[in-house]
Design a protein around this motif. Structure first.
Motif, PDB file in Angstrom:
ATOM      1  N   ASP A 108      18.324 -28.743 -25.490  1.00 54.98           N
ATOM      2  CA  ASP A 108      17.827 -27.405 -25.817  1.00 54.98           C
ATOM      3  C   ASP A 108      18.647 -26.325 -25.119  1.00 54.98           C
ATOM      4  O   ASP A 108      18.892 -25.263 -25.697  1.00 54.98           O
ATOM      5  CB  ASP A 108      16.351 -27.269 -25.404  1.00 54.98           C
ATOM      6  CG  ASP A 108      15.455 -28.226 -26.168  1.00 54.98           C
ATOM      7  OD1 ASP A 108      15.582 -28.285 -27.397  1.00 54.98           O
ATOM      8  OD2 ASP A 108      14.650 -28.915 -25.522  1.00 54.98           O
ATOM      9  N   ILE A 109      19.042 -26.580 -23.884  1.00 58.88           N
ATOM     10  CA  ILE A 109      19.883 -25.632 -23.159  1.00 58.88           C
ATOM     11  C   ILE A 109      20.898 -26.390 -22.323  1.00 58.88           C
ATOM     12  O   ILE A 109      20.750 -27.590 -22.062  1.00 58.88           O
ATOM     13  CB  ILE A 109      19.073 -24.683 -22.237  1.00 58.88           C
ATOM     14  CG1 ILE A 109      18.317 -25.480 -21.165  1.00 58.88           C
ATOM     15  CG2 ILE A 109      18.174 -23.779 -23.016  1.00 58.88           C
ATOM     16  CD1 ILE A 109      17.718 -24.591 -20.085  1.00 58.88           C
ATOM     17  N   ILE A 110      21.919 -25.658 -21.903  1.00 60.52           N
ATOM     18  CA  ILE A 110      22.971 -26.206 -21.040  1.00 60.52           C
ATOM     19  C   ILE A 110      23.006 -25.366 -19.770  1.00 60.52           C
ATOM     20  O   ILE A 110      23.044 -24.134 -19.829  1.00 60.52           O
ATOM     21  CB  ILE A 110      24.337 -26.154 -21.746  1.00 60.52           C
ATOM     22  CG1 ILE A 110      24.282 -26.955 -23.060  1.00 60.52           C
ATOM     23  CG2 ILE A 110      25.439 -26.684 -20.834  1.00 60.52           C
ATOM     24  CD1 ILE A 110      25.375 -26.584 -24.033  1.00 60.52           C
ATOM     25  N   ILE A 111      22.971 -26.036 -18.640  1.00 60.71           N
ATOM     26  CA  ILE A 111      23.089 -25.357 -17.353  1.00 60.71           C
ATOM     27  C   ILE A 111      24.430 -25.724 -16.740  1.00 60.71           C
ATOM     28  O   ILE A 111      24.711 -26.902 -16.521  1.00 60.71           O
ATOM     29  CB  ILE A 111      21.952 -25.749 -16.387  1.00 60.71           C
ATOM     30  CG1 ILE A 111      20.594 -25.306 -16.945  1.00 60.71           C
ATOM     31  CG2 ILE A 111      22.171 -25.141 -15.007  1.00 60.71           C
ATOM     32  CD1 ILE A 111      19.425 -25.692 -16.068  1.00 60.71           C
ATOM     33  N   GLU A 112      25.259 -24.734 -16.501  1.00 62.22           N
ATOM     34  CA  GLU A 112      26.516 -24.949 -15.802  1.00 62.22           C
ATOM     35  C   GLU A 112      26.341 -24.513 -14.352  1.00 62.22           C
ATOM     36  O   GLU A 112      26.200 -23.320 -14.055  1.00 62.22           O
ATOM     37  CB  GLU A 112      27.637 -24.124 -16.448  1.00 62.22           C
ATOM     38  CG  GLU A 112      28.083 -24.642 -17.794  1.00 62.22           C
ATOM     39  CD  GLU A 112      29.270 -23.864 -18.348  1.00 62.22           C
ATOM     40  OE1 GLU A 112      29.879 -24.334 -19.314  1.00 62.22           O
ATOM     41  OE2 GLU A 112      29.575 -22.775 -17.797  1.00 62.22           O
ATOM     42  N   ALA A 113      26.326 -25.495 -13.449  1.00 67.61           N
ATOM     43  CA  ALA A 113      26.150 -25.216 -12.020  1.00 67.61           C
ATOM     44  C   ALA A 113      27.495 -25.416 -11.327  1.00 67.61           C
ATOM     45  O   ALA A 113      28.058 -26.516 -11.366  1.00 67.61           O
ATOM     46  CB  ALA A 113      25.099 -26.137 -11.431  1.00 67.61           C
ATOM     47  N   HIS A 114      27.989 -24.363 -10.727  1.00 66.14           N
ATOM     48  CA  HIS A 114      29.302 -24.429 -10.073  1.00 66.14           C
ATOM     49  C   HIS A 114      29.139 -24.282  -8.565  1.00 66.14           C
ATOM     50  O   HIS A 114      28.512 -23.347  -8.081  1.00 66.14           O
ATOM     51  CB  HIS A 114      30.228 -23.332 -10.600  1.00 66.14           C
ATOM     52  CG  HIS A 114      31.648 -23.491 -10.135  1.00 66.14           C
ATOM     53  ND1 HIS A 114      32.487 -24.462 -10.624  1.00 66.14           N
ATOM     54  CD2 HIS A 114      32.367 -22.801  -9.211  1.00 66.14           C
ATOM     55  CE1 HIS A 114      33.659 -24.364 -10.031  1.00 66.14           C
ATOM     56  NE2 HIS A 114      33.617 -23.376  -9.156  1.00 66.14           N
ATOM     57  N   PHE A 115      29.709 -25.228  -7.837  1.00 66.51           N
ATOM     58  CA  PHE A 115      29.652 -25.260  -6.377  1.00 66.51           C
ATOM     59  C   PHE A 115      31.029 -24.892  -5.843  1.00 66.51           C
ATOM     60  O   PHE A 115      32.020 -25.589  -6.109  1.00 66.51           O
ATOM     61  CB  PHE A 115      29.232 -26.667  -5.939  1.00 66.51           C
ATOM     62  CG  PHE A 115      29.087 -26.843  -4.451  1.00 66.51           C
ATOM     63  CD1 PHE A 115      28.541 -25.858  -3.653  1.00 66.51           C
ATOM     64  CD2 PHE A 115      29.484 -28.029  -3.861  1.00 66.51           C
ATOM     65  CE1 PHE A 115      28.400 -26.035  -2.288  1.00 66.51           C
ATOM     66  CE2 PHE A 115      29.341 -28.232  -2.498  1.00 66.51           C
ATOM     67  CZ  PHE A 115      28.803 -27.231  -1.709  1.00 66.51           C
ATOM     68  N   ASP A 116      31.106 -23.795  -5.106  1.00 69.16           N
ATOM     69  CA  ASP A 116      32.406 -23.315  -4.644  1.00 69.16           C
ATOM     70  C   ASP A 116      32.824 -23.917  -3.307  1.00 69.16           C
ATOM     71  O   ASP A 116      33.911 -24.477  -3.176  1.00 69.16           O
ATOM     72  CB  ASP A 116      32.389 -21.787  -4.524  1.00 69.16           C
ATOM     73  CG  ASP A 116      32.238 -21.115  -5.871  1.00 69.16           C
ATOM     74  OD1 ASP A 116      32.702 -21.689  -6.869  1.00 69.16           O
ATOM     75  OD2 ASP A 116      31.626 -20.033  -5.939  1.00 69.16           O
TER      76      ASP A 116
END
Length: 485
Positions: A108-116
């Motif tokens: 249903d949705i896409i979560i893009e989680a970026h860890f710097d």
């Protein structure tokens, strides 16, 4: 004095040369989010390889001469992935974490989680504080990869003091490991706190459920899930039991005629009923809660005109709450509540007029009758509807009715205004501040009755401020009292 001198020398040596700290493996606990319910969404949680590759702590230096401690390589990216999957699994029904979408899943949705990165800074005072910061960013995408929401650069921070244990490498390793893990958890929880204040997920759920079940398809007790706001946690104090207090609570979010949804109306009603029982001392059996298809016109007639007269005794208290659409009659400008089966084109036949309700309430032997209406009656929009082709009206609610001397009306807006919802709080705007006033403003008397003028004095400026600031709209709640004889 000698011990203090040795301590200062040691600080100088460590600050000048630094020391390598080997991080130890610790179990990462994921704290409960204390949510009312999960969003019924399938989520693809995408975590880039760059995020997974983060394995060192960036040294931001220290206030001492030299550099702060160096840390051995450690799989911070994997900790981030585990924390993100654990936290978001508490928020959504299904979460798949990885680097790419599964071709067989219909997300249903896409979560893009970026860890710097994780960064470290040392304050070389007497206690030697260490600051760890986990940094990253988040985006929510729909199935077409359109951005629905994105965070700014977020930071999760954790601090600890070493004190005299700065000489114990094992202690430093353990505490540093825990602190870094907690800073990563703080980063992810910061995203969920932001998401709970937005309406984007609620709107997505509604559109998906409407596509699956039709816009009229919610029944008694059902509502689209809403996130917990501050007014959904009840104050600890509770009034003593009030046996001669009765209430009718109505929340209609979805209508049989496929009218525009009155957003959060069911949640409004359920929370108000909880406040009456858990805060104001009403007996549960004396509170009737009518939601969606259990709030037809016949239910209005049954409970206002039969149930209340059969139960309310002399010196009793009656509380009426309605969250849903109102409607005007364009012919005579009478104001109507719109039941679940109401039709604005035939409002005098299918609606329940305020005059009829006030007449029924005025015949009760109650000492006090309070009516709170989170609706409006102009037909201009919001929690108001109008027959097709009719124009918005101005309703003079102050002078339209002759109230009995024991009755007080709280209305969400004046006769020509819109009653708005407060999306980030999951309630109607008026209802949110009504509940917040009861919770925080010391308006509940010892016997469980309300100081209505004090409550209204709190609600009115708060609603006006938020309506103007966030919605560029004028909404002025009304306190309508009987004319003095």
């Amino acid at each position: 004095m000698k011990r203090l001198f040795q301590y200062c020398i040691a600080i100088g040596v460590i600050a000048l040369f630094g020391c390598a700290i080997k991080l130890v493996d610790v179990k990462q606990d994921i704290p409960d989010m204390q949510m009312k319910g999960k969003f019924p969404l399938k989520v693809a949680l995408l975590i880039s390889q760059e995020s997974l590759d983060v394995d060192t702590v960036t040294n931001l230096g220290s206030e001492c001469i030299g550099k702060s401690n160096n840390f051995s390589k450690y799989p911070f990216g994997n900790i981030f992935k585990d924390v993100a999957q654990g936290v978001f699994s508490q928020m959504f029904y299904e979460v798949d974490a990885g680097q790419k979408l599964s071709p067989v899943k219909n997300y249903d949705i896409i979560i893009e989680a970026h860890f710097d990165r994780v960064s470290n800074k040392t304050d070389c005072g007497f206690a030697q504080k260490r600051f760890f910061q986990a940094e990253g960013s988040l985006r929510i995408l729909d199935k077409e990869f359109q951005v629905l929401w994105q965070s700014e650069q977020n930071i999760g921070e954790q601090t600890y003091e070493t004190g005299l244990k700065m000489f114990d490498p094992d202690y430093i390793s353990r505490v540093a490991s825990v602190s870094i893990s907690q800073s990563i958890t703080s980063l992810v929880r910061g995203w969920t706190n932001e998401l709970q204040k937005t309406y984007v997920l609620h709107k997505l759920v509604k559109s998906l459920q409407a596509a699956q079940h039709g816009t009229a398809g919610l029944s008694q007790g059902q509502s689209f899930p809403v996130m917990r706001s501050d007014v959904d946690d009840f104050p600890s104090a509770k009034a003593q039991g009030r046996k001669n207090a009765y209430a009718i609570i109505i929340g209609i979010e979805q209508y049989r005629q496929q009218l525009p949804a009155a957003e959060f109306a069911v949640h409004d009603a359920q929370t108000m009923a909880d406040y009456l029982i858990k805060v104001l001392g009403y007996s549960e059996e004396n509170v009737v809660t009518l939601l969606n298809d259990h709030a037809a016109k016949s239910d209005f007639e049954k409970y206002f005109e039969k149930w209340l007269p059969n139960h309310v005794e002399k010196n009793g208290t009656v509380f009426i709450y309605y969250s849903g659409h109102g409607a005007p009659n364009p012919k005579n400008k009478d104001a109507y509540l719109v039941p679940y089966d109401g039709d604005p084109s035939f409002i005098d036949q299918t609606g329940y007029s305020l005059k009829r309700m006030y007449d029924a309430l005025g015949k009760l032997p109650a000492k006090e009758v309070i009516v709170a209406l989170d609706s409006c009656f102009s037909g201009a929009g919001g929690r108001s509807v109008l027959a097709k082709g009719a124009r918005p009206l101005v309703m003079n609610l102050q002078n339209a009715f002759s109230l009995s001397q024991n009755m007080i009306i709280l209305s969400a807006a004046s006769g020509d205004q819109i009653s708005a919802t407060y999306g980030e709080k999951g309630h109607g705007l008026f209802t949110y501040f009504l509940l917040k006033g009861i919770k925080n403003e010391d308006v509940v008397k010892a016997d469980g009755t309300l100081e209505m003028k004090d409550l209204f004095s709190y609600i009115k400026p708060q609603v006006e401020r938020i309506a103007r600031k966030q919605y560029n709209n004028e909404q002025t709640p009304q306190l309508i009292e009987p004319k003095k004889r």
